[in-house]
Design a protein around this motif. Structure first.
Motif, PDB file in Angstrom:
ATOM      1  N   SER A  67     -17.303  -1.226  -6.798  1.00 23.47           N
ATOM      2  CA  SER A  67     -17.672  -2.134  -5.715  1.00 23.47           C
ATOM      3  C   SER A  67     -17.777  -1.359  -4.400  1.00 23.47           C
ATOM      4  N   ALA A  68     -18.572  -1.873  -3.493  1.00 20.43           N
ATOM      5  CA  ALA A  68     -18.685  -1.249  -2.164  1.00 20.43           C
ATOM      6  C   ALA A  68     -17.530  -1.688  -1.277  1.00 20.43           C
ATOM      7  N   THR A  69     -16.856  -2.782  -1.672  1.00 16.26           N
ATOM      8  CA  THR A  69     -15.721  -3.294  -0.883  1.00 16.26           C
ATOM      9  C   THR A  69     -14.464  -3.250  -1.754  1.00 16.26           C
ATOM     10  N   PRO A  70     -13.285  -3.336  -1.134  1.00 22.40           N
ATOM     11  CA  PRO A  70     -12.060  -3.308  -1.945  1.00 22.40           C
ATOM     12  C   PRO A  70     -12.048  -4.404  -3.012  1.00 22.40           C
ATOM     13  N   ILE A  71     -11.505  -4.046  -4.190  1.00 21.04           N
ATOM     14  CA  ILE A  71     -11.511  -4.980  -5.323  1.00 21.04           C
ATOM     15  C   ILE A  71     -10.188  -5.745  -5.368  1.00 21.04           C
ATOM     16  N   SER A  72     -10.270  -7.099  -5.429  1.00 19.23           N
ATOM     17  CA  SER A  72      -9.056  -7.900  -5.583  1.00 19.23           C
ATOM     18  C   SER A  72      -8.703  -7.959  -7.064  1.00 19.23           C
ATOM     19  N   VAL A  73      -7.513  -7.528  -7.384  1.00 14.81           N
ATOM     20  CA  VAL A  73      -7.142  -7.389  -8.797  1.00 14.81           C
ATOM     21  C   VAL A  73      -6.818  -8.740  -9.427  1.00 14.81           C
ATOM     22  N   GLY A  74      -6.099  -9.605  -8.680  1.00 13.80           N
ATOM     23  CA  GLY A  74      -5.596 -10.854  -9.243  1.00 13.80           C
ATOM     24  C   GLY A  74      -6.653 -11.703  -9.933  1.00 13.80           C
TER      25      GLY A  74
ATOM     26  N   PHE B 261     -18.310 -12.481 -11.111  1.00 13.96           N
ATOM     27  CA  PHE B 261     -18.151 -11.640  -9.902  1.00 13.96           C
ATOM     28  C   PHE B 261     -19.440 -10.856  -9.657  1.00 13.96           C
ATOM     29  N   PRO B 262     -20.466 -11.495  -9.131  1.00 13.47           N
ATOM     30  CA  PRO B 262     -21.771 -10.820  -8.975  1.00 13.47           C
ATOM     31  C   PRO B 262     -21.733  -9.637  -8.010  1.00 13.47           C
TER      32      PRO B 262
END
Lengths: 245, 337
Positions: free
Chosen positions: B281-288, B264-265
Motif C-alpha cells: 500500500s502507499a499508505t500505512p496498513i491497518s492490521v486489525g 480493500f480496493p
C-alpha cells in the motif's frame, strides 16, 4: 612458455588421474598378453610364429589401449563438464587437444612394449630394425589416439564412444594386414584395407620386424602422417562446431 | 507482457571493463538471449538476475568463450572476445553453476592444476593453492579427493579454482545455489572480500536478496531480454515509501486474495505461497480489519509482519514474476523433479 606449462600439466594430470591407475596399468598389460596368447595358440605353430604375429599383436594392443582411454579422458570429462575448464584456459584449442591426447599416445607406446617384451623372452629379436619399429609404434599410437579423439568428439556418452570405437576397431583387425595378409583378402575388401590408417602402420612394423613390408616405408609414413593430420584437425573442428556452440 | 529493452546504463564510477552490445544467441531457432547490451565497470560487482531459463548462463558462456554469439560484440579489457574468444581468457576466472572440478584429484591438486592451466609456475601454484585453501577454510580437506567433499566444500573449492590465477574479472554463475545456509553466507563474505580487493565481479543469481546485499548494479533478465539495469539504490527508489506486510495463515483458503481485494480496493494483495499473502500500500496498513476479514473467510492468521520494501518488490514490479515462484522453480530443478 605459459602455454607449455599448461600443456605439460594436462599430460601429467591425465597420466596420474587415468593412465597410471592400477586398473589401467593391469589392463594395459593383460590385454596385450591375451592378444599375444590368443594368436600364438591359434597359429598352431611353434616359436617360429612369434615374429610373424608380433606386428599384428603390437598394433592391436596400441589400437585398443588408446581408443578406449580417449573415450574416458575426453567423453567423461565433457559429460562431467570438467572439460569446460580446458576450454576456458588461455591456451589454443589445438595445443589443448595435443595435451589431452599426449598421455594416450604415451600409454599406447607403453602398451606396445608388453608384446615386444614377451617376444624378447621367447625369440631372438636381433634382426629387428629398432629405429623403424620405434617410429612405427609411435605413429600407430598417434593415429590410433587421434582416431579415438575423433570418436570421442563425435559422441556424447561413454558407452556410445565404446560402441563407435568397435565399429572401427574390429574391422581393422581383419582388414589391415595384422594377422591376414591384405593380398589374401577378397578383392572387394582390399580397397577398405587401404582406407584404414592402421594398414600403413602395420606395414612398417612388418618391414621393421620381418622385412616383409608391401609398400615403400616412406609412402607408409607419408600416408599415416596424412591420417594423423586429418583426424586431428577434423576433431578440433568438430569441437569448435559442436562444443563451442 | 511486452518487454522493452532498456537503454544501456554504464557504471558511473569507472570505465567499462566488460562491454556487451546487442548480444544475441539462438538455439534451434529459439532466442535464448535477445540483443542484450550492458557495461560492467572495472572493480564493479554487477548482478545479473532472472528466473530459470532467462538466459543468464548463456550470457556468461558467450562472455567467456564457451558459446559463440550469433550477433553482437563483446569486449573485455578492450579485447574483442566475440571475434577471438581466447583473447581475454587470461583476464578472467569462471565459477560455473556446477562444481566441475576433477573428482579423482585432491583439493590441493585441483587448485594446482587449475593454476597450471593459466601458466603459473610450480612454486606460485603451490603457494597460491595453500593460501586459498586456508582462506576458504579447506586446509584440513586439502589432501582429500574432491569427490568426497560436501556440496558447500565443493562450491568453495570451485570458487577458489576460479581465482587461483588472480583474475581481473570473475564470472560467478549461481555461486550459492544448493549449499547450506552457513556455507552460502561464507561464500557471500568471500565474494564481498574479492570485490573489496578490486576484482570485477559478474554475478548471476536467482536469489534477489543475495544480489541486493552484494551488488552495486543489477540487470534483470527475463526471456532473454534485459528489462532493467540500474544501481541497487536507484532500483529501490521506486519502492521507497511503500508499505508492505506479510500475512501468514494456518491453511490455504481458495480465492482469499480476490475477496480481500474487493474489500480493500486501496491495497494490493499478492499470493506468496499457499499460506502467505503479501499486502502492499502507499499508505500505512491497518492490521486489525485485515486480520478480521481473513479470519471471517475461515483462515487462521498465524502472523502479520511489516516488512521493509526490498529489491524483491522491484523485481516483481518490473518483471511481473513472483520472486518466490522463481525460487521454487529453481529448487524443483535442483531436486530433479
Amino acid at each position: 612458455m605459459k602455454q607449455w606449462i599448461a600443456f605439460w600439466n594436462i599430460v601429467l594430470k591425465d597420466m596420474r588421474a587415468y593412465y597410471l591407475k592400477p586398473p589401467n596399468i593391469s589392463w594395459g598389460i593383460i590385454f596385450p598378453i591375451a592378444w599375444t596368447g590368443m594368436f600364438f595358440i591359434k597359429s598352431g605353430g611353434g616359436l617360429e610364429q612369434v615374429l610373424p604375429l608380433l606386428p599384428g599383436v603390437i598394433a592391436v594392443s596400441i589400437l585398443f589401449g588408446t581408443t578406449s582411454m580417449l573415450a574416458v579422458t575426453v567423453t567423461f570429462e565433457k559429460k562431467a563438464r570438467s572439460f569446460e575448464r580446458l576450454l576456458l584456459a588461455p591456451v589454443r584449442l589445438e595445443l589443448l587437444m595435443l595435451a589431452k591426447t599426449g598421455g594416450a599416445i604415451l600409454f599406447g607406446v607403453a602398451n606396445a612394449c608388453v608384446p615386444i617384451g614377451l617376444a624378447r623372452l621367447l625369440v631372438d629379436l636381433s634382426g629387428i630394425s629398432w629405429g623403424a619399429m620405434a617410429a612405427a609404434v609411435t605413429m600407430i599410437a598417434i593415429v590410433s589416439t587421434f582416431l579415438g579423439l575423433f570418436i570421442a568428439v563425435s559422441v556424447s556418452e561413454i558407452f556410445e564412444a565404446q560402441t563407435f570405437s568397435n565399429f572401427f576397431r574390429f574391422p581393422m583387425i581383419f582388414l589391415c594386414g595384422l594377422f591376414f595378409p591384405i593380398d589374401r583378402l577378397p578383392i572387394f575388401l582390399r580397397p577398405l584395407s587401404y582406407m584404414a590408417p592402421l594398414t600403413y602402420g602395420v606395414d612398417i612394423l612388418h618391414g621393421a620386424i620381418n622385412e616383409a613390408n608391401t609398400m615403400p616405408l616412406a609412402l607408409d609414413f607419408l600416408i599415416i602422417g596424412i591420417f594423423c593430420f586429418a583426424l586431428f584437425f577434423i576433431s578440433v573442428r568438430n569441437i569448435h562446431r559442436k562444443w563451442i556452440v | 507482457m511486452e518487454i522493452q529493452a532498456p537503454p544501456t546504463v554504464a557504471s558511473q564510477d569507472s570505465p567499462a571493463f566488460i562491454e556487451a552490445r546487442k548480444m544475441t544467441k539462438r538455439f534451434a531457432g529459439v532466442v535464448a538471449v535477445d540483443r542484450i547490451s550492458f557495461d560492467v565497470g572495472k572493480g564493479e560487482l554487477f548482478g545479473f538476475l532472472g528466473p530459470n531459463g532467462a538466459g543468464k548462463t548463456t550470457t556468461i558462456n558467450m562472455l567467456t568463450g564457451l558459446a559463440r554469439p550469433d550477433s553482437g560484440t563483446i569486449r573485455i579489457g578492450g579485447l574483442d572476445c566475440a571475434r577471438d574468444p581466447k583473447a581475454a581468457q587470461h583476464l578472467f576466472g569462471v565459477v560455473p553453476d556446477e562444481s566441475n572440478l576433477y573428482p579423482e584429484l585432491t583439493g590441493f591438486e585441483n587448485l594446482c592444476f587449475c593454476a597450471a592451466l593459466y601458466g603459473m609456475r610450480k612454486n606460485e601454484r603451490r603457494a597460491g593453492a595453500r593460501e586459498l585453501l586456508e582462506t576458504f577454510e579447506l586446509t584440513d580437506a586439502a589432501n582429500r579427493k574432491f569427490e568426497g567433499y560436501s556440496k558447500g566444500m565443493k562450491r568453495k573449492l570451485t570458487i577458489a579454482a576460479g581465482i587461483i590465477h588472480r583474475p581481473q574479472v570473475l564470472f560467478l554463475d549461481e555461486p550459492t545455489t544448493g549449499v547450506d545456509v552457513a556455507s552460502a553466507r561464507r561464500i557471500r563474505q568471500m565474494i564481498a572480500a574479492l570485490h573489496v580487493s578490486g576484482t570485477t565481479i559478474f554475478l548471476t543469481t536467482h536469489y534477489i536478496e543475495e544480489a541486493e546485499r552484494l551488488c552495486h548494479r543489477i540487470a534483470f533478465i527475463v526471456g532473454g531480454r534485459i528489462v532493467r539495469i540500474d544501481t541497487v539504490s536507484n532500483l529501490l527508489q521506486a519502492v521507497r515509501g511503500k508499505h508492505v506486510m506479510l500475512i501468514s495463515v494456518a491453511h490455504s483458503v481458495p480465492a482469499l486474495c480476490a475477496s480481500l481485494s474487493l474489500a480493500f480496493p486501496a491495497l494490493d494483495f499478492h499470493t506468496v505461497s499457499e499460506r502467505e499473502l503479501r499486502v502492499e500500500s502507499a499508505t500505512p496498513i491497518s492490521v486489525g480489519p485485515l486480520v478480521r476479514l481473513i479470519e471471517d473467510q475461515g483462515a487462521d492468521v498465524t502472523e502479520a509482519r511489516r516488512m521493509q520494501p526490498s529489491l524483491e518488490d522491484v523485481f516483481v514490479r518490473v518483471t511481473g514474476i513472483e520472486a518466490d515462484a522463481m525460487r521454487k522453480e529453481r529448487e524443483k530443478t535442483e531436486a530433479g523433479l
